[in-house]
Design a protein around this motif. Structure first.
Motif, mmCIF file in Angstrom:
data_model
loop_
_atom_site.group_PDB
_atom_site.id
_atom_site.type_symbol
_atom_site.label_atom_id
_atom_site.label_comp_id
_atom_site.label_asym_id
_atom_site.label_seq_id
_atom_site.Cartn_x
_atom_site.Cartn_y
_atom_site.Cartn_z
ATOM 1 N N ASP A 50 58.125 2.222 64.314
ATOM 2 C CA ASP A 50 57.061 2.861 65.097
ATOM 3 C C ASP A 50 57.545 4.146 65.738
ATOM 4 O O ASP A 50 56.836 5.168 65.755
ATOM 5 N N VAL A 51 58.790 4.102 66.265
ATOM 6 C CA VAL A 51 59.353 5.303 66.892
ATOM 7 C C VAL A 51 59.464 6.430 65.872
ATOM 8 O O VAL A 51 59.112 7.589 66.137
ATOM 9 N N ALA A 52 59.931 6.092 64.648
ATOM 10 C CA ALA A 52 60.078 7.114 63.600
ATOM 11 C C ALA A 52 58.707 7.699 63.222
ATOM 12 O O ALA A 52 58.554 8.900 63.030
ATOM 13 N N LYS A 53 57.712 6.807 63.131
ATOM 14 C CA LYS A 53 56.366 7.268 62.763
ATOM 15 C C LYS A 53 55.805 8.207 63.819
ATOM 16 O O LYS A 53 55.280 9.289 63.514
ATOM 17 N N TYR A 54 55.929 7.795 65.083
ATOM 18 C CA TYR A 54 55.377 8.630 66.153
ATOM 19 C C TYR A 54 56.150 9.937 66.317
ATOM 20 O O TYR A 54 55.576 10.971 66.665
ATOM 21 N N GLN A 55 57.459 9.878 66.040
ATOM 22 C CA GLN A 55 58.237 11.122 66.073
ATOM 23 C C GLN A 55 57.749 12.087 64.993
ATOM 24 O O GLN A 55 57.622 13.294 65.223
ATOM 25 N N HIS A 56 57.439 11.528 63.777
ATOM 26 C CA HIS A 56 56.938 12.359 62.684
ATOM 27 C C HIS A 56 55.580 12.975 63.040
ATOM 28 O O HIS A 56 55.344 14.167 62.815
ATOM 29 N N LEU A 57 54.717 12.129 63.628
ATOM 30 C CA LEU A 57 53.408 12.647 64.045
ATOM 31 C C LEU A 57 53.542 13.710 65.116
ATOM 32 O O LEU A 57 52.819 14.712 65.121
ATOM 33 N N ALA A 58 54.452 13.483 66.031
ATOM 34 C CA ALA A 58 54.670 14.467 67.098
ATOM 35 C C ALA A 58 55.160 15.790 66.530
ATOM 36 O O ALA A 58 54.734 16.872 66.967
ATOM 37 N N GLU A 59 56.058 15.702 65.532
ATOM 38 C CA GLU A 59 56.544 16.941 64.915
ATOM 39 C C GLU A 59 55.427 17.674 64.192
ATOM 40 O O GLU A 59 55.326 18.906 64.261
ATOM 41 N N ARG A 60 54.560 16.923 63.476
ATOM 42 C CA ARG A 60 53.421 17.559 62.790
ATOM 43 C C ARG A 60 52.484 18.210 63.805
ATOM 44 O O ARG A 60 51.960 19.312 63.572
ATOM 45 N N GLU A 61 52.249 17.531 64.920
ATOM 46 C CA GLU A 61 51.381 18.074 65.954
ATOM 47 C C GLU A 61 51.951 19.353 66.539
ATOM 48 O O GLU A 61 51.243 20.332 66.782
ATOM 49 N N ARG A 62 53.292 19.324 66.741
ATOM 50 C CA ARG A 62 53.929 20.550 67.279
ATOM 51 C C ARG A 62 53.812 21.703 66.287
ATOM 52 O O ARG A 62 53.531 22.844 66.667
ATOM 53 N N ASP A 63 53.996 21.393 64.973
ATOM 54 C CA ASP A 63 53.885 22.446 63.953
ATOM 55 C C ASP A 63 52.463 23.011 63.898
ATOM 56 O O ASP A 63 52.263 24.226 63.809
ATOM 57 N N ALA A 64 51.494 22.096 63.969
ATOM 58 C CA ALA A 64 50.098 22.555 63.928
ATOM 59 C C ALA A 64 49.766 23.401 65.139
ATOM 60 O O ALA A 64 49.061 24.413 65.043
ATOM 61 N N ARG A 65 50.273 22.980 66.312
ATOM 62 C CA ARG A 65 50.008 23.749 67.520
ATOM 63 C C ARG A 65 50.644 25.133 67.442
ATOM 64 O O ARG A 65 50.026 26.138 67.810
ATOM 65 N N ARG A 66 51.868 25.178 66.893
ATOM 66 C CA ARG A 66 52.531 26.487 66.747
ATOM 67 C C ARG A 66 51.745 27.388 65.790
ATOM 68 O O ARG A 66 51.579 28.592 66.034
ATOM 69 N N GLU A 67 51.262 26.796 64.673
ATOM 70 C CA GLU A 67 50.487 27.585 63.706
ATOM 71 C C GLU A 67 49.188 28.091 64.326
ATOM 72 O O GLU A 67 48.805 29.250 64.132
ATOM 73 N N ALA A 68 48.510 27.210 65.086
ATOM 74 C CA ALA A 68 47.274 27.621 65.746
ATOM 75 C C ALA A 68 47.531 28.724 66.759
ATOM 76 O O ALA A 68 46.762 29.690 66.870
ATOM 77 N N GLU A 69 48.605 28.597 67.504
ATOM 78 C CA GLU A 69 48.941 29.634 68.479
ATOM 79 C C GLU A 69 49.219 30.957 67.784
ATOM 80 O O GLU A 69 48.822 32.024 68.275
ATOM 81 N N ALA A 70 49.871 30.873 66.601
ATOM 82 C CA ALA A 70 50.156 32.107 65.859
ATOM 83 C C ALA A 70 48.860 32.766 65.394
ATOM 84 O O ALA A 70 48.708 33.984 65.465
ATOM 85 N N ARG A 71 47.883 31.942 64.901
ATOM 86 C CA ARG A 71 46.613 32.502 64.465
ATOM 87 C C ARG A 71 45.851 33.101 65.636
ATOM 88 O O ARG A 71 45.223 34.155 65.510
ATOM 89 N N VAL A 72 45.892 32.419 66.768
ATOM 90 C CA VAL A 72 45.214 32.952 67.949
ATOM 91 C C VAL A 72 45.779 34.312 68.323
ATOM 92 O O VAL A 72 45.037 35.258 68.636
ATOM 93 N N ARG A 73 47.090 34.433 68.273
ATOM 94 C CA ARG A 73 47.718 35.726 68.610
ATOM 95 C C ARG A 73 47.293 36.800 67.597
ATOM 96 O O ARG A 73 47.012 37.934 67.977
ATOM 97 N N ALA A 74 47.240 36.400 66.283
ATOM 98 C CA ALA A 74 46.855 37.377 65.260
ATOM 99 C C ALA A 74 45.401 37.815 65.443
ATOM 100 O O ALA A 74 45.078 39.004 65.353
ATOM 101 N N TYR A 75 44.499 36.832 65.700
ATOM 102 C CA TYR A 75 43.088 37.161 65.909
ATOM 103 C C TYR A 75 42.907 38.042 67.146
ATOM 104 O O TYR A 75 42.095 38.979 67.159
ATOM 105 N N ALA A 76 43.641 37.709 68.169
ATOM 106 C CA ALA A 76 43.548 38.498 69.396
ATOM 107 C C ALA A 76 43.953 39.947 69.135
ATOM 108 O O ALA A 76 43.338 40.891 69.651
ATOM 109 N N LYS A 77 44.943 40.102 68.287
ATOM 110 C CA LYS A 77 45.406 41.459 67.957
ATOM 111 C C LYS A 77 44.323 42.219 67.187
ATOM 112 O O LYS A 77 44.048 43.390 67.463
ATOM 113 N N VAL A 78 43.681 41.514 66.185
ATOM 114 C CA VAL A 78 42.616 42.164 65.409
ATOM 115 C C VAL A 78 41.437 42.528 66.306
ATOM 116 O O VAL A 78 40.875 43.609 66.212
ATOM 117 N N ILE A 79 41.077 41.575 67.196
ATOM 118 C CA ILE A 79 39.962 41.826 68.099
ATOM 119 C C ILE A 79 40.241 43.020 68.993
ATOM 120 O O ILE A 79 39.364 43.857 69.255
#
Length: 336
Positions: A46-75
């Protein structure tokens, strides 16, 4: 279980009890140990599974933050980009318009334009030819209908006067019936019951003569107009209307003053006036089978019942005239 108790059966029995209790304790300990190991393994998974999910969530959040920064720049650059595009597009359009065309393309465009003009000219000629052909056929049929009875009795084929003689009848309804037989370009849809109301009036004889004059003139007007169009001369001012046709003859059977092309506001605009003049026509004239007929001929004078003949002049299209009503004066603004 109390291991220090004494058995009433002696030391041997007591020893056997101790051995059995020890074995049970050992078995229980092994089960506890195994259960603990299974729980630990499950927790690890369970710990390994939740660690994997947490890592995916962190990656997705980083990607979303990067897109937000890019969109903000275009805007933030939107207004500048819009201004640049608006300044560049007119120049691009102008350059494209000024580009020299391929000589072959220019020639093809000129040929296409000429072909389209020729197509339109031929289409117009075809339309005119069809109209002239239809007018010629109508004029031929009318002439045949007029010629056959004259050949039978040996009389001369003439114009309105010759036709007028064939429309004599002892009743007003009889005049209309004669017209149905001899006037091939008149479509008579008038209700005979309206005509019968006039039969016993003291002026019925005068009205029969005037009715025959009017019907003969309408037939010859339609015939001659069709012939004129068949010869390619067009309608001409003398055939602009039945009134104009009557006015073009020095001694017409039907005086142009008796032909009324329109009526007052009550008849032409009010619902009641128009409804009373909505009369039957062939479906090739109007798909509904009805049309408002404001054109009429004064058969009687102004005194009641003042008979009127209402008609629809469709000679410019079908080459025919529809007689939709002959009877007492229809309701108007002066009628009580």
């Amino acid at each position: 279980m109390n291991l220090t108790s004494r058995s009433p059966f002696g030391p041997a029995a007591e020893q056997r009890c101790n051995i059995k209790a020890h074995a049970e304790l050992v078995s229980l300990g092994e089960k506890l140990q195994k259960t603990s190991k299974d729980l630990v393994e499950a927790y690890k998974k369970d710990v390994a599974k939740y660690q994997h999910l947490a890592e995916r969530e962190r990656d997705a959040r980083r990607e979303a933050e990067a897109r937000v920064r890019a969109y903000a720049k275009v805007i933030s650059q939107h207004e500048d980009l819009k201004a640049k595009l608006e300044s560049v597009i007119p120049d691009l359009v102008q350059e494209w318009q000024n580009l020299p065309k391929d000589p072959e393309v220019v020639e093809l465009e000129a040929q296409l334009t000429a072909a389209e003009r020729e197509r339109d000219r031929l289409a117009e000629l075809l339309r005119t030819a069809k109209e002239e052909r239809e007018a010629a056929l109508r004029a031929r049929d009318a002439a045949i209908a007029r010629l056959l009875p004259h050949q039978e009795d040996g009389s001369r084929v003439g114009d309105a006067e010759a036709l007028r003689a064939r429309l004599d009848a002892p009743t007003l309804c009889g005049v209309l019936e004669q017209a149905k037989q001899h006037c091939s370009l008149l479509v008579i849809t008038a209700d005979p019951d309206e005509t019968k109301r006039l039969e016993h009036h003291q002026k019925a004889l005068l009205w029969r003569r005037r009715l025959a004059d009017a019907l003969a003139t309408m037939q010859t007007y339609a015939e001659n107009k069709n012939l004129n169009r068949a010869h390619g001369h067009g309608a001409g001012p003398d055939f602009a209307s039945l009134k104009a046709y009557c006015g073009s003859h020095p001694s017409p059977l039907l005086s142009p003053t008796k032909v009324i092309l329109n009526e007052g506001k009550f008849a032409s605009a009010s619902p009641r006036g128009k409804a009373g003049r909505k009369l039957r026509v062939p479906e090739d004239v109007d798909a509904s089978g009805y049309a408002v007929m404001l054109e009429h001929i004064r058969i009687g004078d102004g005194a009641p019942p003042a008979p009127r003949l209402h008609f629809l002049d469709d000679t410019d299209r079908t080459g025919r005239i529809t007689v939709g009503y002959f009877g007492e004066h229809l309701h108007n603004a002066n009628t009580s």
